[in-house]
Design a protein around this motif. Structure first.
Motif, PDB file in Angstrom:
ATOM      1  N   GLY A  99     -24.163   0.276   7.211  1.00 16.33           N
ATOM      2  CA  GLY A  99     -22.867  -0.303   7.568  1.00 16.33           C
ATOM      3  C   GLY A  99     -21.896  -0.228   6.413  1.00 16.33           C
ATOM      4  O   GLY A  99     -22.098  -0.880   5.392  1.00 16.33           O
ATOM      5  N   MET A 100     -20.877   0.596   6.575  1.00 18.93           N
ATOM      6  CA  MET A 100     -19.881   0.764   5.524  1.00 18.93           C
ATOM      7  C   MET A 100     -18.651  -0.058   5.878  1.00 18.93           C
ATOM      8  O   MET A 100     -18.235  -0.106   7.031  1.00 18.93           O
ATOM      9  N   VAL A 101     -18.071  -0.687   4.863  1.00 16.13           N
ATOM     10  CA  VAL A 101     -16.804  -1.383   5.056  1.00 16.13           C
ATOM     11  C   VAL A 101     -15.857  -0.810   4.015  1.00 16.13           C
ATOM     12  O   VAL A 101     -16.127  -0.897   2.817  1.00 16.13           O
ATOM     13  N   GLY A 102     -14.780  -0.195   4.454  1.00 13.79           N
ATOM     14  CA  GLY A 102     -13.897   0.427   3.489  1.00 13.79           C
ATOM     15  C   GLY A 102     -12.535   0.758   4.042  1.00 13.79           C
ATOM     16  O   GLY A 102     -12.271   0.599   5.230  1.00 13.79           O
ATOM     17  N   ALA A 103     -11.675   1.199   3.142  1.00 20.55           N
ATOM     18  CA  ALA A 103     -10.319   1.563   3.526  1.00 20.55           C
ATOM     19  C   ALA A 103      -9.992   2.916   2.925  1.00 20.55           C
ATOM     20  O   ALA A 103     -10.657   3.361   1.983  1.00 20.55           O
ATOM     21  N   GLN A 104      -8.976   3.557   3.493  1.00 22.67           N
ATOM     22  CA  GLN A 104      -8.671   4.915   3.079  1.00 22.67           C
ATOM     23  C   GLN A 104      -7.169   5.119   3.190  1.00 22.67           C
ATOM     24  O   GLN A 104      -6.539   4.646   4.137  1.00 22.67           O
ATOM     25  N   LEU A 105      -6.607   5.790   2.209  1.00 24.98           N
ATOM     26  CA  LEU A 105      -5.164   6.079   2.266  1.00 24.98           C
ATOM     27  C   LEU A 105      -4.890   7.050   3.400  1.00 24.98           C
ATOM     28  O   LEU A 105      -5.588   8.060   3.530  1.00 24.98           O
ATOM     29  N   ILE A 106      -3.887   6.747   4.220  1.00 28.75           N
ATOM     30  CA  ILE A 106      -3.535   7.711   5.266  1.00 28.75           C
ATOM     31  C   ILE A 106      -2.112   8.212   5.078  1.00 28.75           C
ATOM     32  O   ILE A 106      -1.608   8.991   5.874  1.00 28.75           O
ATOM     33  N   GLN A 107      -1.478   7.739   4.034  1.00 26.91           N
ATOM     34  CA  GLN A 107      -0.170   8.294   3.709  1.00 26.91           C
ATOM     35  C   GLN A 107      -0.078   8.273   2.186  1.00 26.91           C
ATOM     36  O   GLN A 107      -0.507   7.312   1.544  1.00 26.91           O
ATOM     37  N   SER A 108       0.474   9.333   1.643  1.00 25.57           N
ATOM     38  CA  SER A 108       0.497   9.425   0.192  1.00 25.57           C
ATOM     39  C   SER A 108       1.439   8.393  -0.407  1.00 25.57           C
ATOM     40  O   SER A 108       2.574   8.247   0.041  1.00 25.57           O
ATOM     41  N   PRO A 109       0.963   7.656  -1.428  1.00 22.79           N
ATOM     42  CA  PRO A 109       1.833   6.656  -2.074  1.00 22.79           C
ATOM     43  C   PRO A 109       3.076   7.297  -2.676  1.00 22.79           C
ATOM     44  O   PRO A 109       4.042   6.589  -2.957  1.00 22.79           O
ATOM     45  N   THR A 110       3.046   8.602  -2.857  1.00 19.59           N
ATOM     46  CA  THR A 110       4.241   9.252  -3.399  1.00 19.59           C
ATOM     47  C   THR A 110       5.392   9.194  -2.410  1.00 19.59           C
ATOM     48  O   THR A 110       6.517   9.518  -2.749  1.00 19.59           O
ATOM     49  N   PHE A 111       5.094   8.822  -1.162  1.00 17.23           N
ATOM     50  CA  PHE A 111       6.160   8.701  -0.173  1.00 17.23           C
ATOM     51  C   PHE A 111       6.803   7.317  -0.168  1.00 17.23           C
ATOM     52  O   PHE A 111       7.729   7.077   0.582  1.00 17.23           O
TER      53      PHE A 111
END
Ligand SMILES: Nc1ncnc2c1ncn2[C@@H]1O[C@H](COP(=O)(O)OP(=O)(O)OP(=O)(O)O)[C@@H](O)[C@H]1O
Ligand SMILES: [Mg+2]
Lengths: 313, 270, 405
Positions: free
Chosen positions: C266-278
């Motif tokens: 069971g993994m609990v995590g988050a992932q960037l879906i838009q580049s912070p450069t935006f």
């Protein structure tokens, strides 16, 4: 024999009622209670018009049209104003009671010694028998009047049955039958199902009114009460017909309905002869329809039970 | 061919049972294209098809089919332009009527139904010929009531009936879902065959990812009354079942992403 | 077909009864793959009850044998009747057959524990340790323009977690900053688009992967220890913090770098879906708006998949490391920053494991399914807790803190 001929004649006349109901109850599956009112409507109109000196044929045709109108009103109440089907019928039937009284001006219009639609046939028979008042049929003396009435009912019934069966096999008739079978499908074929319902009810009640018109002429009077219980009558006849010959195919269903009506009429004539109180007639009819409706289910139930028992044993 | 703009439909508005079944749907379907519509239960797929077919009138938005503004046309009037197959195999045919009688009605879909004999020998010959394409032996049973056929056979016939007169658009709503796997495969195959052969414009709702990937040339994914993904042309060719599942997953994940998750990630994500 | 199992020391005995033919091979193969998955890599089939062996049956045995060989396991058959022995010998698989007497005598195999280490712990390089550095700093959700990115060459001694993007020639590529991780010079990264799959850059021959980073914690150095873990009577699975605690007990260091290769529970995590450069001047990432930037697993995801994770953990982080670490679990004192890549399940062998070998095995196998920043979900009630693993390996090393950090 006179009794039999009479029963046959009334049976044939009422066949038109049953055929009308075959369209509403069986073809488009509409529990139409207008019937009780439209039968009287047909009778009332014919009686009044004939009494006023109209030609019987014309009077009968007017009755037919009036029946169609009554049916359309029920249909419109149901389709346009979204009133439940039974309630639509009840509304029109109730309204027709007053309408019929208005038409007749009183509760009973006698038609004594007036012309009927069977008059031409009566003349023909008289000519053939050189003015005899009786015809010998299988050794029985049958009054020419009765014979003419019988033959003309037979003729009318046959013509309408034939026309109806042809009609139901046309494109339009096919669609009409499908409307009772599967509305969703009918709409998907681009058919205005509401219009089909209105038309079917009109046709159905037209036939019922026609039946009423003929009945009034045969009985020699129109009575504002004469329609009461006629719907159950028709239903009983249809059920008997289906039990007799089944319902596969249009021709068979139509023939079955006619046979059923005649047979039912005969049964009643016999029952009355044996001393059944005419006042109990409607109760007996209702009981009969009740039994006919529950018996198949009940038999199945018993069957299942027995099966279960035998399995356990 | 079909142009839907800003379509909105809310059932039971302003009540606790309010369902926003369609939220601002924009969709253009090209002529001759075959589009699959997928999505979770209650995502509004059937409602979209019903809106096109005219089962109800939308709250707002417009529908243009074959250049005709059909938004407010009653259902039966649109039937001229639309062929439909429902999920329920019993829905598309009149059970107590014969195969021939059922087909005769479809032969005049959207046309007048005159007072001439319906099942003529000429019609019968034509029916025989086209029914034999199904390879189900039904051409010899034209006078049997349709109710005596299996679900698969009925659905195949319904499909044939819906396309007897070339519709401007063919709407299929989970039309194989109620069938056993073998019949479902057969009907799916038949669908592809007919759509290809008649060059039909078609929309198909399905829960079978396999069907969505195999049959059509476009996949539209719906969720909560919105179009959330639309795979066309080369994108469609690249799409495989895992991609569709992943997209479903993402859409659902987004839903689980509420205020509490936002607060959590604001603290925790670095 | 009936299978009865028994464990004798390291040997796992399977007594099979029935016909091993086409109708049973699927069942048979699946049962054995599950034994292997559970870590039984020394399999002994007691074939006394096997009355028939068809070619399909042999194929199944071959498949099991192949999987075990990959894991350096053992596969033997004893007590086979004449028919089975003949069949195996004639088809060239006679080597699998062993005399019962011998098998009984097999000494109970004890893991080579190496000195005073606890069982299942292995020393890889004495006194190996890591040096930590913060390569670039970005705190979410600051505005981050492309100019802030630093280009880094990754050597095989580097381990890292952060956000960045591969160096390409097109400018679009340059600004697609997403989560990435570096394990022994191998970069695994995820482009910040919802539909993209994780990708990786592997150092090959003279190719040294370059990466442009916006934020990264980096540790350079060698691995000192390996810990193997698997479920036992008390513990069904192991949380990230439990594994860190194991490392801590072994290394006696308050700052640890670790690499986990383990089956997920069971993994609990988050992932960037838009580049912070935006992120632009005019907008700030606020409240629910965060969901345009991050995706969250939302449930305990990827159970049964094989996970490669790398992380830095500290008991008392100080500046400038502190802002880049978060509490690992609610009740424990550890702070960490962990990224993980999820691969389709592949069995891993028992005992001593070489990190490089495993890395190249997984990177050259089926592609990763996801890459995420592990989150400790401590929301009341709805909280999913931390990521858990059921069995696998942890490589670790103490981190030597430099004053200048
Ligand atoms: N006639 C209706 N009256 C009220 N609510 C409706 C009606 N039709 C659909 N809905 C509601 O609208 C929503 C969308 O339903 P719809 O049938 O379009 O979903 P669907 O995507 O086709 O789902 P499924 O995959 O289950 O068929 C559902 O919440 C449903 O309950
Ligand atoms: Mg639906």
């Amino acid at each position: 024999m006179n009794l039999v001929i009479g029963a046959f004649t009334i049976g044939l006349i009422l066949s038109l009622l049953s055929l009308g109901m075959l369209i509403s109850f069986r073809m488009i599956r509409f529990t139409d209670i207008t019937v009780d009112g439209s039968l009287t409507l047909g009778a009332a109109i014919t009686a009044v018009l004939i009494a006023a000196g109209w030609s019987p044929l014309l009077a009968t045709m007017v009755a037919f049209v009036a029946g169609m109108l009554a049916g359309s009103v029920t249909g419109l109440l149901y389709t346009r104003f979204k009133i439940q089907e039974i309630l639509s019928g009840i509304l029109v039937m109730t309204a027709l009671y007053s309408v019929n009284l208005r038409i007749m001006g009183r509760s009973n219009v006698p038609l004594l010694d007036t012309a009927t639609v069977s008059l031409p046939l009566q003349h023909l028979l008289s000519q053939m028998t050189d003015g005899e008042r009786y015809i010998l049929l299988f050794g029985w003396q049958v009054p020419v009047v009765d014979m003419a009435a019988f033959l003309s009912s037979l003729l009318l019934c046959a013509v309408f049955a034939w026309m109806l069966s042809r009609f139901l096999q046309t494109h339009f008739g096919t669609v009409l039958r499908a409307t009772g079978n599967n509305v969703q499908m009918v709409r998907a074929q681009g058919i205005n199902n509401n219009m089909m319902v209105v038309f079917s009810l009109a046709l159905s009640n037209g036939l019922v009114a026609l039946s009423g018109a003929l009945l009034a002429q045969y009985q020699g009077f129109a009575d504002v009460q004469m329609g009461i219980g006629m719907m159950v009558w028709g239903l009983a006849s249809i059920i008997i017909g289906e039990a007799l010959v089944g319902k596969s195919g249009i021709g068979i269903a139509i023939a079955g309905t006619i046979f059923g009506t005649i047979l039912f009429r005969l049964l009643i004539a016999i029952a009355l002869r044996w001393g059944l109180n005419p006042n109990d007639l409607k109760l007996v009819t209702a009981l009969f329809v009740f039994l006919a409706l529950v018996a198949p289910r009940w038999f199945k139930f018993v069957h299942v039970k027995i099966n279960k028992k035998s399995k356990h044993a | 061919m079909l142009e839907i703009k800003g379509l909105i439909k809310t059932f039971f508005p302003h009540t606790i049972n309010e369902v926003k079944a369609l939220r601002d749907i924009d969709l253009t379907i090209q002529e001759g294209s075959f589009t699959a519509i997928i999505g979770t239960n209650g995502s509004g797929k059937s409602t979209l098809l019903n809106a096109i077919a005219g089962t109800f009138i939308p709250d707002s938005g417009s529908i243009l089919l074959a250049g005709q503004p059909i938004t407010f046309w009653p259902e039966f009037q649109r039937a001229k332009l639309i062929g439909r197959v429902f999920q329920n195999p019993f829905a598309g045919t009149a059970a107590e009527m014969t195969i021939a009688e059922n087909i005769v009605m479809a032969m005049r879909r959207g046309l007048s139904h005159p007072l001439s004999k319906a099942v003529t020998s000429k019609a019968r010959a034509e029916i025989k010929e086209r029914v034999s394409v199904l390879k189900m032996g039904l051409e010899d049973r034209l006078d049997n009531p349709i109710g005596t056929l299996s679900g698969g056979q009925r659905q195949a016939l319904t499909l044939l009936m819906a396309t007897w007169l070339k519709p401007k658009i063919l709407l299929l709503d989970e039309h194989t879902a109620a069938l056993d796997p073998k019949s479902a495969a057969k009907v799916a195959e038949l669908t592809k065959y007919i759509v290809d052969k008649e060059k039909l414009t078609a929309m198909m709702v399905t829960h079978s990812m396999q069907q969505a990937v195999d049959l059509p040339d476009r996949i539209v994914m719906m969720h909560k009354g919105k179009i959330v993904a639309d795979y066309q042309k080369e994108h469609k060719q690249r799409v495989r079942i895992p991609d569709l599942l992943a997209t479903f997953d993402r859409v659902q994940k987004k839903e689980l992403f509420d205020e509490s998750v936002a607060t959590l990630l604001r603290e925790q994500y670095v | 077909m009936e299978l009865v199992t028994e464990k004798k020391g390291a040997i796992f005995i399977v007594r099979a009864k029935g016909r091993l033919d086409a109708s049973w091979t699927d069942f048979f193969t699946e049962a054995f793959l599950e034994f292997i998955r559970q870590g039984e890599h020394d399999l002994l089939i007691d074939a006394e009850g096997i009355s028939f062996l068809s070619s399909a049956g042999i194929r199944s045995l071959v498949r099991i044998h192949k999987d075990l060989t990959k894991l350096k396991g053992r596969f033997r058959i004893v007590n086979a009747n004449e028919f089975v022995v003949n069949t195996l010998q004639m088809t060239g698989f006679g080597v699998w057959i062993e005399k019962k007497a011998e098998a009984d005598l097999v000494a109970i195999h004890v893991a080579d524990a190496g000195g005073d280490l606890p069982a299942d712990c292995f020393l890889i390089e004495k006194n190996a340790e890591m040096k930590l550095s913060i390569v670039n700093h970005w705190a979410p959700w600051e505005k981050a323009d492309g100019e802030k990115l630093k280009t880094i060459d990754y050597q095989s001694v580097t381990f890292s977690v952060g956000v960045g993007c591969p160096q390409g020639s097109d400018s679009e590529n340059q600004t697609m900053v997403g989560d990435f991780m570096v394990v022994a010079g191998n970069i695994l990264f995820q482009s910040p688009e919802e539909e993209s799959r994780p990708d990786f850059l592997q150092p090959l021959e003279n190719f040294v992967p370059k990466f442009r980073v916006l934020q990264a914690v980096e540790a350079k150095g060698n691995i000192s220890h390996l810990i193997r873990f698997k479920p036992n009577a008390e513990t069904q699975n192991f949380s990230v913090s439990a594994l860190i605690e194991k490392c801590h007990n072994l290394l006696q260091s308050d700052n640890i770098l670790f690499v986990i290769l383990a089956e997920s529970d069971g993994m609990v995590g988050a992932q960037l879906i838009q580049s912070p450069t935006f992120i632009s001047d005019s907008m700030s990432v606020e409240g629910i708006g965060l969901r345009e930037w991050l995706s969250f697993t939302g449930e305990r995801a990827f159970v049964g998949d094989q996970v490669l994770a790398v992380g830095v953990a500290s008991l008392k982080p100080n500046q400038p490391l502190e802002p880049l670490l978060r509490q690992t679990s609610k009740d424990e004192a550890w702070f960490s920053h962990i990224h993980a890549a999820v691969f389709p399940y592949q069995p891993i062998q028992n005992g001593l494991l070489d990190l490089q070998t495993q890395l190249s095995r997984f990177l050259n196998g089926p592609p990763p399914k996801a890459l995420m920043h592990l989150i400790n979900d401590q929301r009341p009630e709805a909280g999913l807790g931390q990521t858990r693993f059921s069995r696998g390996a942890v490589w670790c090393s103490a981190i030597k803190m430099e004053e200048t950090l």
